[in-house]
Design a protein around this motif. Structure first.
Motif, PDB file in Angstrom:
ATOM      1  N   ASP A 693      -2.337 -13.752   6.405  1.00 36.21           N
ATOM      2  CA  ASP A 693      -2.054 -12.710   7.389  1.00 36.21           C
ATOM      3  C   ASP A 693      -0.561 -12.622   7.677  1.00 36.21           C
ATOM      4  OD1 ASP A 693      -3.035 -10.689   9.238  1.00 36.21           O
ATOM      5  OD2 ASP A 693      -2.358 -12.042  10.811  1.00 36.21           O
ATOM      6  N   ARG A 694       0.107 -13.764   7.701  1.00 39.07           N
ATOM      7  CA  ARG A 694       1.558 -13.721   7.915  1.00 39.07           C
ATOM      8  C   ARG A 694       2.245 -12.978   6.770  1.00 39.07           C
ATOM      9  NH1 ARG A 694       5.965 -18.489   7.363  1.00 39.07           N
ATOM     10  NH2 ARG A 694       7.786 -17.188   7.742  1.00 39.07           N
ATOM     11  N   GLN A 695       1.797 -13.233   5.543  1.00 39.52           N
ATOM     12  CA  GLN A 695       2.342 -12.499   4.407  1.00 39.52           C
ATOM     13  C   GLN A 695       2.138 -10.998   4.589  1.00 39.52           C
ATOM     14  OE1 GLN A 695       1.818 -12.462  -0.422  1.00 39.52           O
ATOM     15  NE2 GLN A 695      -0.022 -12.384   0.825  1.00 39.52           N
ATOM     16  N   GLY A 838       0.036  -0.688   8.472  1.00 42.34           N
ATOM     17  CA  GLY A 838      -1.177  -1.294   9.015  1.00 42.34           C
ATOM     18  C   GLY A 838      -2.321  -1.238   8.026  1.00 42.34           C
ATOM     19  N   VAL A 839      -2.416  -0.135   7.272  1.00 40.82           N
ATOM     20  CA  VAL A 839      -3.462  -0.024   6.247  1.00 40.82           C
ATOM     21  C   VAL A 839      -3.205  -1.020   5.127  1.00 40.82           C
ATOM     22  CG1 VAL A 839      -4.503   1.509   4.537  1.00 40.82           C
ATOM     23  CG2 VAL A 839      -3.900   2.385   6.805  1.00 40.82           C
ATOM     24  N   LEU A 843      -5.578  -4.223   3.859  1.00 40.66           N
ATOM     25  CA  LEU A 843      -6.023  -4.419   2.478  1.00 40.66           C
ATOM     26  C   LEU A 843      -5.507  -5.735   1.913  1.00 40.66           C
ATOM     27  CD1 LEU A 843      -5.641  -0.779   1.085  1.00 40.66           C
ATOM     28  CD2 LEU A 843      -7.749  -1.982   1.695  1.00 40.66           C
ATOM     29  N   MET A 844      -4.337  -6.185   2.354  1.00 44.66           N
ATOM     30  CA  MET A 844      -3.812  -7.464   1.872  1.00 44.66           C
ATOM     31  C   MET A 844      -4.600  -8.644   2.425  1.00 44.66           C
ATOM     32  SD  MET A 844       0.336  -6.983   1.822  1.00 44.66           S
ATOM     33  CE  MET A 844       0.596  -8.530   0.965  1.00 44.66           C
ATOM     34  N   ASN A 845      -5.350  -8.433   3.476  1.00 43.37           N
ATOM     35  CA  ASN A 845      -6.231  -9.477   4.012  1.00 43.37           C
ATOM     36  C   ASN A 845      -7.658  -9.361   3.497  1.00 43.37           C
ATOM     37  OD1 ASN A 845      -4.880 -11.342   5.964  1.00 43.37           O
ATOM     38  ND2 ASN A 845      -4.232  -9.407   6.901  1.00 43.37           N
ATOM     39  N   HIS A 846      -7.910  -8.361   2.667  1.00 42.78           N
ATOM     40  CA  HIS A 846      -9.258  -8.110   2.155  1.00 42.78           C
ATOM     41  C   HIS A 846      -9.672  -9.189   1.156  1.00 42.78           C
ATOM     42  CE1 HIS A 846     -12.647  -6.009   0.276  1.00 42.78           C
ATOM     43  NE2 HIS A 846     -12.591  -5.124   1.264  1.00 42.78           N
ATOM     44  N   TYR A 847     -10.950  -9.471   1.102  1.00 42.47           N
ATOM     45  CA  TYR A 847     -11.480 -10.488   0.173  1.00 42.47           C
ATOM     46  C   TYR A 847     -11.026 -10.209  -1.250  1.00 42.47           C
ATOM     47  CZ  TYR A 847     -14.841 -13.277  -2.504  1.00 42.47           C
ATOM     48  OH  TYR A 847     -15.411 -14.161  -3.379  1.00 42.47           O
TER      49      TYR A 847
END
Length: 852
Positions: A693-695, A838-839, A843-847
């Motif tokens: 999430d930080r990334q 934000g989008v 998506l970068m946190n998506h599985y």
């Protein structure tokens, strides 16, 4: 030794054959011909299919082993397939031995002292069962070592998706629309496309990372003390450093040393790049063999090593690299360019030489001659030898253990149970030679140790001038002993109280080139191919090879066994193809990627819940490592989290510094440093989720700003503006923060002024669909739930941005200053850059972003 005919005539399993006069001569001839063919078939089957499965038996059943000394009737020889087949057949011919007894013993029953060797139903169990059928003439056991039902219900992903996953993994790229269209036509096209992605800087990084995950020589680049002491062995190393000394503690990583080198002396900088060059030798050698499509055998047989500009000078190959201008002398990119070289620079200590010493150590001041260090690929590189150092008592056994493990797939530590016998544990009569509880492992390991006879503790070649034997062995009187207590004789290069150098029952009398002999023996061993498959399995499949389950009482025992057997069968198939393709690693990688183990993505059977354990490591959905996540970001965005300029010396000597690769986040996200941490995390933890999430928080907004200003950044990448120069001590100007490489636009259907509204809804939803596909590799329609959720997120972020006045500064861009975008370019008057970031963050946190 009884012949097969004698065994047939005397066997109690064929009672009528002893009365040969009652058998018509033609019938007898036919029978003998049949049994001769059976023997030939059995011996061939033993060599091809059974030999690897009886190797665990060698722990006790070798000549002179525990079983032999206990009176066992089944005794093998290491590496002698014909002898071992006949030993098995002879044992089976005993009147009190039948198939049931043998199978019971190997599965841990019938009072077998060696416990379970192969679980009932395993591939090894079935191979031996079939061999016994062949010996008895009852070849009805079929040929499938694994139940084909293992693959039932599994659905393979499309060729297009396989290519996308592989392209990101291998090359840090996304396939073009044309490439995807082409591979959809056939498996042949898919294979060709996979091979085309096996090139470039990102593929090189894949090879270096994958090989280091196994041999861990990069531990020296991450704080492990590298004590080779070049100035004490190579005169050129001493001259290059002008006799200066570098004062770094053992806890300072090599990357930190390079970073500090900007303000340190010339000697210190060279110290760091020399050591870096040496440390990377084995990894660069493996990459060299693979990238140039050479037979993979050369990783152990190559009569060369790899050197950068600095180590080439040490090794006596100054002319290998062209001269450079003085201002380019300390360009960090020079440290990561390697070429083949023969090491001819080590001082010849058997002749006249002069050394000088101070409180920091000794170095060669003058020497009359140098020697040519013998090469055997990785086996003789300084970093490999130093990573697995020897001692006066270890005597190269650690080197032997890891050589057998990595290149023949033999795990000495698991090959036999450790004795608990107090008498055996206190034995002082050279137990590795004489005590059966010790010889069970040492009989196999110690000859391999002997093949390393010329290399001392940290890899110096014959550091005493004539040998690398311990002084305590050669001159016990120096240590308070009796000079008659040693078997040493002048001219020896190996220990007389150990087994002669060799492997698999073969020995060598080569003194100078025993390591090269060992490398050749290993690559000629049929087990080398399968060991290579296992070596690269984690890099391709994202998990370590499975280990055979040990306890039949485990709840999931049968599922574990099914998975292990299926994997072993696949590895056998891949190894055979590897041999057929002349040991070309790129062909092996393509075969592994095209296998169902890599490509399975779904399940259409009703018994999935009953098979969760056996399918756990099969198919797509594996957690990406920090390095793989970096390559994925590079493929999609053209840049990586906090990437620094490739011309810049920072945390990485190569200059390609990124947060996930060299920052503290590497370990926090489940990575390794090959020193304190050598096992990767394979499942996402809470800490790793925080790192991800930080990334996303720091990276997503930068990506959005850059993408909406891509035309400006294209020019900036080619010509950094004056405001963004940094000047280091050697007056080298570089760009602070590297703009992304050109990539197809992320936002090609909207602009910074396309705000949420009914008029723009279709355009924005279409952009979300395209972004979802590009970042996650999953196609969805405009009416999908995910699209609605992301649209709602965009709209809320847009409103929040406007309400809180973030339009003047949508995100943080650089470490100390913004990159080359002007205020107008960074400005976000409609709040849409922040909204789209934000989008991207979601998506970068998506599985399917963190897994693949």
């Amino acid at each position: 030794m009884k012949t097969m005919v004698e065994r047939v005539l005397k066997s109690s399993h064929l009672p009528g054959l002893a009365r040969t006069r009652q058998v018509p001569i033609m019938a007898l001839c036919a029978l003998l011909w049949t049994m001769t063919v059976s023997a030939q078939d059995g011996e061939a089957f033993f060599a091809s299919d059974v030999s690897p499965h009886v190797e665990p038996c060698f722990a006790c059943h070798l000549n002179g082993g525990v079983a032999d000394n206990s009176g066992a009737r089944l005794v093998f020889r290491d590496g002698a397939d014909s002898f071992n087949y006949n030993a098995m057949a002879d044992f089976y011919a005993h009147s009190d031995v039948d198939q049931g007894l043998i199978l019971a013993k190997i599965s841990g029953g019938a009072g077998h002292g060696g416990a379970q060797i192969h679980a009932s139903g395993s591939s090894g169990y079935k191979a031996i069962e079939k061999l016994l059928d062949i010996i008895s003439g009852n070849n009805n056991s079929g040929g499938d070592s694994v139940d084909q039902d293992f693959w039932r219900g599994l659905v393979l992903e499309s060729r297009e998706r396989t290519l996308r996953r592989a392209a990101i993994m291998l090359a840090g790229k996304l396939p073009t629309a044309g490439q995807l269209k082409n591979v959809a036509k056939s498996e042949v096209n898919l294979r060709a496309a996979l091979l085309r992605f096996m090139k470039g800087a990102q593929f090189h990084d894949f090879l270096i990372t994958g090989a280091n995950d196994r041999i861990h020589t990069d531990g020296f680049n991450n704080g492990m003390n590298f004590e080779f002491g070049f100035e004490g062995v190579y005169q050129e190393a001493n001259l290059a450093r002008n006799l200066e000394r570098c004062e770094w503690g053992p806890d300072v990583s090599r990357q930190q040393q390079i970073q500090q080198a900007r303000s340190l002396s010339e000697c210190n900088y060279r110290e760091a790049v020399y050591d870096y060059g040496v440390i990377r030798e084995p990894l660069e050698l493996i990459a060299h063999v693979v990238e140039r499509n050479l037979p993979y055998k050369q990783i152990l047989t190559g009569n060369y090593t790899m050197a950068n500009r600095y180590t080439a000078n040490i090794y006596g190959a100054k002319k290998l690299f062209s001269p450079v201008n003085p201002e380019e002398e300390y360009d960090p990119s020079a440290a990561v360019k390697y070429k083949k070289v023969r090491d001819k620079g080590q001082a010849d200590f058997s002749g006249d030489f002069e050394s000088q010493c101070d409180e920091s150590g000794c170095w060669v001041k003058k020497v009359d001659g140098t020697i040519s260090r013998p090469h055997a690929g990785v086996l003789t590189t300084h970093a490999w030898l130093a990573r697995y150092p020897t001692t006066d008592t270890n005597r190269n056994r650690a080197r032997a253990r890891w050589t057998l493990y990595h290149f023949l797939g033999i795990d000495i530590e698991r090959s036999a149970p450790r004795t608990q016998d107090p008498d055996a544990l206190t034995d002082t009569n050279n137990p590795t030679m004489n005590n059966a509880a010790c010889t069970v492992c040492h009989e196999r390991m110690d000859p391999v140790a002997g093949a390393y006879q010329n290399f001392s503790e940290f890899g110096k070649y014959r550091d005493s001038g004539s040998d690398s034997l311990a002084d305590a062995y050669k001159f016990p009187e120096w240590f308070g002993g009796d000079p008659d207590d040693t078997p040493y004789q002048q001219g020896d290069v190996w220990y007389r109280d150990m087994r002669q150098p060799g492997i698999n029952g073969k020995t060598t009398d080569k003194k100078h080139g025993s390591a090269a002999w060992l490398g050749q023996q290993i690559v000629n061993d049929p087990r080398f191919a399968k060991a290579t498959v296992a070596f690269w399995w984690p890099a391709i499949m994202g998990a370590n090879p499975l280990i055979a389950p040990g306890s039949t009482t485990d709840v999931d025992y049968q599922q574990q066994l099914n998975a292990y057997n299926a994997q072993q069968e696949l590895m056998d198939e891949l190894a055979q193809k590897f041999r057929s393709n002349n040991f070309k690693a790129k062909q092996l990688f393509a075969d592994m990627i095209m296998s169902p183990w890599f490509r399975a993505e779904g399940f259409d059977s009703e018994d999935l819940n009953e098979r969760m354990v056996e399918l756990a490591s099969v198919g797509s959905g594996r957690l990406l490592s920090p390095e793989e996540l970096d390559r994925k970001a590079f493929a999609i965005f053209g840049t990586r989290w906090n990437e620094r300029s490739s011309q810049m010396v920072s945390g990485s000597i190569s200059g390609d510094w990124t947060q996930l690769r060299y920052g503290d986040e590497r370990i926090a996200y489940g990575g390794i440093d090959s020193f304190g941490v050598t096992e990767r995390a394979r499942e996402l933890t809470a800490l790793m989720s925080n790192v991800a999430d930080r990334q996303a928080v720091e990276f997503a907004c930068r990506v959005a700003v850059w993408d909406f200003n891509r035309n400006v950044l294209k020019a900036i990448r080619n010509d950094c503006s004056t405001d963004d120069w940094w000047e280091f001590d050697w007056n080298r100007k570089v760009c602070q923060l590297q703009p992304p490489e050109p990539r197809p636009a992320l936002f090609n259907r909207v602009s910074k002024t396309t705000t949420p509204s009914e008029a723009n809804r279709a355009k924005i939803e279409t952009q979300i669909v395209l972004l979802y596909d590009k970042m996650l590799g999953r196609e969805i329609s405009r009416n999908a739930l995910e699209v609605k959720q992301l649209y709602d997120l965009l709209e809320s972020r847009y409103q929040e941005s406007k309400d809180q006045g973030w339009v003047d500064n949508p995100c943080w861009l650089g470490s100390e200053k913004y990159d080359s975008l002007s205020w107008e370019q960074r400005n976000d008057p409609q709040g849409m850059v922040a909204a789209w970031s934000g989008v991207v963050r979601a998506l970068m946190n998506h599985y399917w972003y963190l897994h693949d």
